[in-house]
Design a protein around this motif. Sequence first.
Motif, short mmCIF file in Angstrom:
data_model
loop_
_atom_site.label_atom_id
_atom_site.label_comp_id
_atom_site.label_asym_id
_atom_site.label_seq_id
_atom_site.Cartn_x
_atom_site.Cartn_y
_atom_site.Cartn_z
N ASP A 166 0.80 -1.36 -0.10
CA ASP A 166 0.03 0.12 0.13
C ASP A 166 0.95 1.27 -0.13
O ASP A 166 0.50 2.33 -0.66
N VAL A 167 1.85 1.19 0.69
CA VAL A 167 2.73 2.48 0.97
C VAL A 167 3.94 2.64 0.02
O VAL A 167 4.53 3.85 -0.27
N ILE A 168 4.33 1.59 -0.51
CA ILE A 168 5.51 1.61 -1.41
C ILE A 168 5.09 2.03 -3.02
O ILE A 168 5.77 2.32 -3.80
N SER A 169 3.87 1.50 -3.29
CA SER A 169 3.39 1.74 -4.65
C SER A 169 2.91 3.10 -4.70
O SER A 169 1.87 3.40 -4.10
N ILE A 176 1.54 -3.88 -9.05
CA ILE A 176 1.85 -5.23 -9.65
C ILE A 176 3.05 -5.58 -9.85
O ILE A 176 3.52 -6.66 -9.72
N ARG A 177 3.99 -4.50 -10.25
CA ARG A 177 5.44 -4.90 -10.36
C ARG A 177 6.14 -5.28 -8.73
O ARG A 177 6.75 -6.39 -9.03
N TYR A 178 5.79 -4.71 -7.71
CA TYR A 178 6.35 -5.03 -6.45
C TYR A 178 5.54 -6.42 -6.03
O TYR A 178 6.34 -7.28 -5.40
N PHE A 219 -9.27 -4.63 -8.01
CA PHE A 219 -8.08 -4.46 -8.44
C PHE A 219 -7.15 -5.49 -7.93
O PHE A 219 -6.36 -6.16 -8.46
N VAL A 220 -7.09 -5.23 -6.69
CA VAL A 220 -6.16 -6.14 -5.88
C VAL A 220 -6.49 -7.98 -6.38
O VAL A 220 -5.34 -8.56 -6.23
N GLY A 227 -0.81 -12.37 -11.33
CA GLY A 227 0.21 -12.77 -10.90
C GLY A 227 0.92 -14.19 -10.78
O GLY A 227 1.79 -14.53 -10.29
N GLY A 228 -0.34 -14.98 -11.19
CA GLY A 228 0.11 -16.67 -11.11
C GLY A 228 -0.47 -17.17 -9.75
O GLY A 228 0.02 -18.36 -9.57
#
Length: 262
Positions: A166-169, A176-178, A219-220, A227-228
């Motif tokens: 939540d906080v790094i994106s 999605i990348r993280y 979304f999540v 992501g598999g």
Amino acid sequence: MDPCSYKRYHIHGQDSRQFLEHYFSDKPEMVFGEDTLVFPIRKLINTFSTGCVKGGNLLDLSLGSVVHHLYAACEFFNDIIVLKLKERCILELKRWVDKRTGAFHWGHAAKHHVDIGGTSHQLEDKEIKVRSSMQHVVKCDLEKENMTEPIVLPPAECIISAWLLDVISKDQEDYIRYFKKFSRLLKPGGHFILIGCLGMTYYMVGKDRIQTFGYDENFVKKAVERGGFIIDDCEVQQRTNVSDLTDYKAMIYIVARKEKEL
């Protein structure tokens, strides 16, 4: 609020102790307990009690110096490896693990755990077991290919990530990348337990306003599946408190099984 006045957790950091006091303490004025303490503890006890999520090593990638989400896990994993972005978080966490003077008090969280799990006679043993499991606290760098360089971690059988994405994106692409980067640390067939806030755009730590990425349930869930992963459990709890410290709308808890590597 001017966006320039916001801070970013992984860039600017935050006051580790004040963050815990605001959102996880047992002080009378701390109004978030039902959402930040009771909800995740209840869900984690339910998850691990099925016997489907267990193994040798668990990797924790979570916000700040929280530990209450690991009380249930320590019964089902031999080793818990905790990754932290900031040195202040590591110092705060190690102070508690080593039972140093001035460490944050997590006794109320332990009591929630044994009360919910119906094991109140194990209260003292619970904290001892968590501490003994958390012997590896490692600093990581999100932008490195190997986040723990020069240490190479063995593939985990379970990852718990509470509130960190939540906080790094800053947007959907970032999230999605993280998420994919974290999931590469997990064995095929392993489980990813994700705890987050829906609709949150900021939270306060002292006078600092930390910017976050506001997303919804749809979304999540799609991000996890794309992501598999196969989602085994998902529950949303609507916000139960009133406070200007943060604007999240609900808590979300997801357990997903890694089906393939992407």
